[in-house]
Write a protein that holds these residues in place. Structure first.
Motif, PDB file in Angstrom:
ATOM      1  N   ALA A 359       0.831  -1.205   0.000  1.00  0.00           N
ATOM      2  CA  ALA A 359       0.000   0.000   0.000  1.00  0.00           C
ATOM      3  C   ALA A 359       0.862   1.249   0.000  1.00  0.00           C
ATOM      4  CB  ALA A 359      -0.905  -0.010   1.231  1.00  0.00           C
ATOM      5  N   ALA A 360       0.421   2.246  -0.711  1.00  0.00           N
ATOM      6  CA  ALA A 360       1.176   3.489  -0.760  1.00  0.00           C
ATOM      7  C   ALA A 360       1.182   4.146   0.599  1.00  0.00           C
ATOM      8  CB  ALA A 360       0.532   4.426  -1.790  1.00  0.00           C
ATOM      9  N   ALA A 361       2.252   4.866   0.884  1.00  0.00           N
ATOM     10  CA  ALA A 361       2.360   5.538   2.176  1.00  0.00           C
ATOM     11  C   ALA A 361       1.290   6.615   2.280  1.00  0.00           C
ATOM     12  CB  ALA A 361       3.745   6.163   2.315  1.00  0.00           C
ATOM     13  N   ALA A 362       0.855   6.833   3.497  1.00  0.00           N
ATOM     14  CA  ALA A 362      -0.154   7.860   3.718  1.00  0.00           C
ATOM     15  C   ALA A 362       0.417   9.226   3.376  1.00  0.00           C
ATOM     16  CB  ALA A 362      -0.610   7.826   5.179  1.00  0.00           C
ATOM     17  N   PRO A 363      -0.404  10.152   2.920  1.00  0.00           N
ATOM     18  CA  PRO A 363       0.102  11.489   2.585  1.00  0.00           C
ATOM     19  C   PRO A 363       0.543  12.219   3.846  1.00  0.00           C
ATOM     20  CG  PRO A 363      -2.300  11.437   2.560  1.00  0.00           C
ATOM     21  CD  PRO A 363      -1.850  10.025   2.714  1.00  0.00           C
ATOM     22  N   GLY A 364       1.337  13.270   3.648  1.00  0.00           N
ATOM     23  CA  GLY A 364       1.743  14.062   4.794  1.00  0.00           C
ATOM     24  C   GLY A 364       0.524  14.610   5.521  1.00  0.00           C
ATOM     25  N   LEU A 365       0.618  14.666   6.821  1.00  0.00           N
ATOM     26  CA  LEU A 365      -0.528  15.098   7.617  1.00  0.00           C
ATOM     27  C   LEU A 365      -0.689  16.613   7.548  1.00  0.00           C
ATOM     28  CD1 LEU A 365      -0.226  12.908  10.828  1.00  0.00           C
ATOM     29  CD2 LEU A 365      -1.854  12.676   8.971  1.00  0.00           C
ATOM     30  N   SER A 366      -1.887  17.042   7.373  1.00  0.00           N
ATOM     31  CA  SER A 366      -2.194  18.468   7.363  1.00  0.00           C
ATOM     32  C   SER A 366      -3.592  18.639   7.939  1.00  0.00           C
ATOM     33  CB  SER A 366      -2.127  19.027   5.928  1.00  0.00           C
ATOM     34  OG  SER A 366      -2.460  20.396   5.924  1.00  0.00           O
ATOM     35  N   ILE A 367      -3.652  18.910   9.244  1.00  0.00           N
ATOM     36  CA  ILE A 367      -4.933  19.027   9.930  1.00  0.00           C
ATOM     37  C   ILE A 367      -5.002  20.404  10.585  1.00  0.00           C
ATOM     38  CG2 ILE A 367      -6.373  18.090  11.783  1.00  0.00           C
ATOM     39  CD1 ILE A 367      -5.068  15.385  11.268  1.00  0.00           C
ATOM     40  N   THR A 368      -6.082  21.097  10.323  1.00  0.00           N
ATOM     41  CA  THR A 368      -6.237  22.446  10.865  1.00  0.00           C
ATOM     42  C   THR A 368      -6.230  22.418  12.392  1.00  0.00           C
ATOM     43  OG1 THR A 368      -7.578  23.050   8.948  1.00  0.00           O
ATOM     44  CG2 THR A 368      -7.697  24.495  10.886  1.00  0.00           C
ATOM     45  N   PRO A 443       7.270   6.535  14.805  1.00  0.00           N
ATOM     46  CA  PRO A 443       6.048   6.321  14.009  1.00  0.00           C
ATOM     47  C   PRO A 443       6.184   6.923  12.616  1.00  0.00           C
ATOM     48  CG  PRO A 443       5.697   8.047  15.641  1.00  0.00           C
ATOM     49  CD  PRO A 443       7.031   7.429  15.957  1.00  0.00           C
ATOM     50  N   SER A 444       5.674   6.202  11.620  1.00  0.00           N
ATOM     51  CA  SER A 444       5.667   6.715  10.250  1.00  0.00           C
ATOM     52  C   SER A 444       4.472   7.658  10.062  1.00  0.00           C
ATOM     53  CB  SER A 444       5.565   5.552   9.262  1.00  0.00           C
ATOM     54  OG  SER A 444       4.313   4.895   9.408  1.00  0.00           O
ATOM     55  N   THR A 445       4.467   8.350   8.948  1.00  0.00           N
ATOM     56  CA  THR A 445       3.324   9.207   8.636  1.00  0.00           C
ATOM     57  C   THR A 445       2.048   8.377   8.542  1.00  0.00           C
ATOM     58  OG1 THR A 445       4.768  10.718   7.427  1.00  0.00           O
ATOM     59  CG2 THR A 445       2.409  10.885   6.996  1.00  0.00           C
ATOM     60  N   GLU A 446       2.176   7.152   8.019  1.00  0.00           N
ATOM     61  CA  GLU A 446       1.025   6.262   7.923  1.00  0.00           C
ATOM     62  C   GLU A 446       0.506   5.885   9.315  1.00  0.00           C
ATOM     63  OE1 GLU A 446      -0.211   1.939   5.934  1.00  0.00           O
ATOM     64  OE2 GLU A 446       1.841   2.706   5.793  1.00  0.00           O
ATOM     65  N   ASP A 447       1.430   5.626  10.260  1.00  0.00           N
ATOM     66  CA  ASP A 447       1.024   5.315  11.634  1.00  0.00           C
ATOM     67  C   ASP A 447       0.260   6.488  12.246  1.00  0.00           C
ATOM     68  OD1 ASP A 447       2.270   2.795  11.625  1.00  0.00           O
ATOM     69  OD2 ASP A 447       4.188   3.652  12.262  1.00  0.00           O
ATOM     70  N   LEU A 448       0.772   7.697  12.036  1.00  0.00           N
ATOM     71  CA  LEU A 448       0.128   8.884  12.596  1.00  0.00           C
ATOM     72  C   LEU A 448      -1.240   9.118  11.954  1.00  0.00           C
ATOM     73  CD1 LEU A 448       3.194  11.321  12.747  1.00  0.00           C
ATOM     74  CD2 LEU A 448       2.240   9.933  14.598  1.00  0.00           C
ATOM     75  N   LYS A 450      -3.276   6.815  10.718  1.00  0.00           N
ATOM     76  CA  LYS A 450      -4.207   5.842  11.296  1.00  0.00           C
ATOM     77  C   LYS A 450      -4.606   6.243  12.719  1.00  0.00           C
ATOM     78  CE  LYS A 450      -2.562   1.834   8.653  1.00  0.00           C
ATOM     79  NZ  LYS A 450      -1.851   0.525   8.749  1.00  0.00           N
ATOM     80  N   PHE A 451      -3.658   6.792  13.462  1.00  0.00           N
ATOM     81  CA  PHE A 451      -3.912   7.218  14.844  1.00  0.00           C
ATOM     82  C   PHE A 451      -4.948   8.339  14.872  1.00  0.00           C
ATOM     83  CE2 PHE A 451      -2.627  10.194  18.306  1.00  0.00           C
ATOM     84  CZ  PHE A 451      -2.969   9.395  19.399  1.00  0.00           C
ATOM     85  N   VAL A 452      -4.807   9.307  13.953  1.00  0.00           N
ATOM     86  CA  VAL A 452      -5.754  10.426  13.887  1.00  0.00           C
ATOM     87  C   VAL A 452      -7.140   9.925  13.502  1.00  0.00           C
ATOM     88  CG1 VAL A 452      -6.352  12.531  12.641  1.00  0.00           C
ATOM     89  CG2 VAL A 452      -4.005  12.159  13.416  1.00  0.00           C
ATOM     90  N   ILE A 453      -7.204   9.066  12.481  1.00  0.00           N
ATOM     91  CA  ILE A 453      -8.493   8.533  12.031  1.00  0.00           C
ATOM     92  C   ILE A 453      -9.175   7.772  13.165  1.00  0.00           C
ATOM     93  CG2 ILE A 453      -9.604   6.914  10.448  1.00  0.00           C
ATOM     94  CD1 ILE A 453      -8.672   9.554   9.185  1.00  0.00           C
ATOM     95  N   LYS A 454      -8.399   6.975  13.901  1.00  0.00           N
ATOM     96  CA  LYS A 454      -8.953   6.217  15.016  1.00  0.00           C
ATOM     97  C   LYS A 454      -9.494   7.168  16.082  1.00  0.00           C
ATOM     98  CE  LYS A 454      -7.755   2.705  18.466  1.00  0.00           C
ATOM     99  NZ  LYS A 454      -6.675   1.831  19.018  1.00  0.00           N
ATOM    100  N   GLY A 455      -8.756   8.276  16.329  1.00  0.00           N
ATOM    101  CA  GLY A 455      -9.203   9.245  17.319  1.00  0.00           C
ATOM    102  C   GLY A 455     -10.484   9.948  16.906  1.00  0.00           C
ATOM    103  N   LEU A 456     -10.545  10.283  15.622  1.00  0.00           N
ATOM    104  CA  LEU A 456     -11.755  10.945  15.110  1.00  0.00           C
ATOM    105  C   LEU A 456     -12.943  10.015  15.180  1.00  0.00           C
ATOM    106  CD1 LEU A 456     -10.300  12.788  11.969  1.00  0.00           C
ATOM    107  CD2 LEU A 456     -11.034  13.814  14.137  1.00  0.00           C
ATOM    108  N   ALA A 457     -12.725   8.719  14.875  1.00  0.00           N
ATOM    109  CA  ALA A 457     -13.816   7.745  14.947  1.00  0.00           C
ATOM    110  C   ALA A 457     -14.309   7.574  16.364  1.00  0.00           C
ATOM    111  CB  ALA A 457     -13.347   6.400  14.374  1.00  0.00           C
ATOM    112  N   SER A 458     -13.389   7.560  17.337  1.00  0.00           N
ATOM    113  CA  SER A 458     -13.779   7.415  18.735  1.00  0.00           C
ATOM    114  C   SER A 458     -14.598   8.608  19.199  1.00  0.00           C
ATOM    115  CB  SER A 458     -12.521   7.264  19.615  1.00  0.00           C
ATOM    116  OG  SER A 458     -11.806   6.111  19.253  1.00  0.00           O
ATOM    117  N   THR A 459     -14.180   9.814  18.732  1.00  0.00           N
ATOM    118  CA  THR A 459     -14.907  11.023  19.098  1.00  0.00           C
ATOM    119  C   THR A 459     -16.332  11.016  18.521  1.00  0.00           C
ATOM    120  OG1 THR A 459     -12.843  12.265  19.155  1.00  0.00           O
ATOM    121  CG2 THR A 459     -14.877  13.533  19.002  1.00  0.00           C
ATOM    122  N   ALA A 460     -16.447  10.531  17.282  1.00  0.00           N
ATOM    123  CA  ALA A 460     -17.737  10.512  16.619  1.00  0.00           C
ATOM    124  C   ALA A 460     -18.726   9.577  17.257  1.00  0.00           C
ATOM    125  CB  ALA A 460     -17.551  10.148  15.147  1.00  0.00           C
TER     126      ALA A 460
END
Length: 462
Positions: A359-368, A443-448, A450-460
């Motif tokens: 799988a391609a590496a996750a893009p660089g993180l850019s979150i407001t 941690p790789s960018t991909e690890d981070l 996944k971590f953000v997505i997991k956090g957003l899902a938990s919040t939702a």
């Protein structure tokens, strides 16, 4: 015939009763805990392999000689570590006599008795790395100590310049726990245990020829006349040593005899942690060795082979080897962490992947509202609980080894883990942060991602 012999019993005079003083209470067994940990307090140090496999030129070392020398080695390594950063290596070491007595577990602080033992260490010539010397390694012989000086309260000592560096900065070593060393009553049992623990990572030693074995236990001159028949040596030395080592240490040691016809020509020691259920025969020893050679603790390696299929482990090993051999690739900075990730994510070397694209590496993180470094810090903080759980699963020896490595890495004395003391919250967090990084790497960018997505899902879903 009684099993004890004048050769292996204490050759030094019996020490007089310990003088009463304000440190008298320290003769009790050290059973306190390191605040963070729930295991009996270890006192480990790295004993260089050549110093483990020693053979005295004349008679065998006594139990007290072995114990005091171990204490002096451990002290020298600690002092040299504290001296690191000055760009001047220590050539001389010192230890308070009361500390030496406590480390060894003597019931005497009589200066004349201690001087007699230290004198004997200066006068005892040994061959270093005795088991390996005939396999192409350099032969070396020196006294155990080169000089020593004692005043009313302190012993100052030196090692020969020829051996000082490999003693104080060992590249290959056995992790020796002074807590266990103090429990031994026979010199032969301590020799057996140290020479077996050296091979704990792979579970068994190489075959040792009988004559070499006798010289290891009896000294080179002593072996010429003492128990010349193997059956006598076995009855009076080897069997009692195995029995005591199994009683007082954290290991189970067995002796496997190698025969030519009816004659016993050599032995092999097997060694395993008592709390570890899997026996050597239940795992692939070559595969186990391959995993531990990557820097994976032996107790974790055994659990890994129990939790993952053999093919998955071999695929992860092949992937790591292919990645290390890849020309022009950036060197792997943390091989154990890389292997763990390859195993967890079932990576396979290119020739085994049947054209499957990774799988391609996750893009660089850019979150407001939050930077990538802030995400990285939150990710690291989330790993502390996993690091604690990982540590608790390891054997006491592997835990002790990690503490040694952490303390050597940590430049701040107040954040090191100290035996017998409750650790500060800062020291605990520092250790767990270091452990997480050592175990799983950066941690790789991909690890981070996944971590953000997991956090957003938990919040939702909250």
């Amino acid at each position: 015939m009684a099993s004890k012999s004048v050769t292996l019993a204490e050759q030094s005079p019996q020490p007089p009763k310990r003088l009463k003083g304000k440190k008298g209470a320290k003769t009790e067994a050290r059973t306190t805990q390191i605040g963070l940990f729930t295991v009996e307090e270890p006192e480990p140090f790295k004993k260089a392999t050549p110093a483990v496999h020693i053979s005295a030129k004349n008679k065998a070392l006594t139990l007290v000689q072995h114990k005091i020398y171990n204490a002096l080695l451990a002290n020298a390594i600690e002092q040299d570590r504290d001296h690191a950063g000055t760009n001047v290596g220590l050539s001389q070491f010192s230890i308070a006599l009361t500390d030496l007595v406590d480390k060894v577990g003597l019931n005497s602080n009589n200066r004349d008795y201690l001087k007699g033992v230290i004198n004997s260490l200066i006068g005892t010539v040994v061959n270093w790395d005795f088991l390996e010397a005939e396999r192409g390694e350099v032969w070396a012989a020196t006294g155990l100590l080169s000089t020593a000086e004692m005043d009313r309260s302190t012993l100052t000592y030196e090692f020969s310049a020829k051996i000082r560096d490999f003693l104080v900065h060992p590249q290959m070593y056995a992790t020796i726990d002074m807590r266990i060393v103090r429990a031994f009553k026979r010199a032969a049992a301590l020799v057996l245990w140290e020479n077996s623990v050296r091979y704990e990572g792979i579970g068994q030693s190489a075959v040792i020829a009988i004559e070499k074995l006798r010289q290891l236990f009896l000294g080179q001159e002593g072996a010429k006349t003492i128990y010349p028949e193997y059956k006598e040596f076995k009855r009076n030395v080897l069997t009692p040593a195995v029995r005591e080592a199994n009683e007082v240490s954290d290991h189970t040691i067995e002796v496997l005899e190698v025969r030519q016809g009816r004659a016993v020509v050599g032995v092999r020691f097997t060694v395993a942690r008592k709390q570890e259920a899997p026996r050597l025969e239940s795992v692939d020893s070559d595969l186990l060795m391959s995993v531990t050679q990557l820097g994976i603790p032996s107790s974790e390696a055994r659990k890994t082979l129990g939790r993952h299929s053999e093919s998955d482990v071999r695929n992860a090993l092949d992937y790591v080897r292919a990645r290390e051999a890849k020309k022009g690739a950036t060197p792997i900075t943390n091989v154990p962490a890389y292997f763990r990730k390859a195993l967890a994510e079932k990576w396979m070397a290119p020739e085994k992947s049947s054209g499957t694209k990774k799988a391609a590496a996750a893009p660089g993180l850019s979150i407001t509202g939050i930077t990538e470094e802030e995400i990285r810090e939150k990710y690291r903080a989330s790993q502390l609980g996993d690091a604690r759980a990982y540590f608790d699963e390891l054997s006491a020896a592997d835990q002790a080894e990690l503490i040694v490595r952490y303390n050597a890495w940590q430049p701040m004395q107040k954040w090191r883990l100290e035996s017998g003391k409750k650790q500060s919250a800062a020291a605990q967090q520092s250790f767990l942060s270091w452990l997480a990084h050592e175990t799983w790497g950066e941690p790789s960018t991909e690890d981070l991602f996944k971590f953000v997505i997991k956090g957003l899902a938990s919040t939702a879903t909250a």
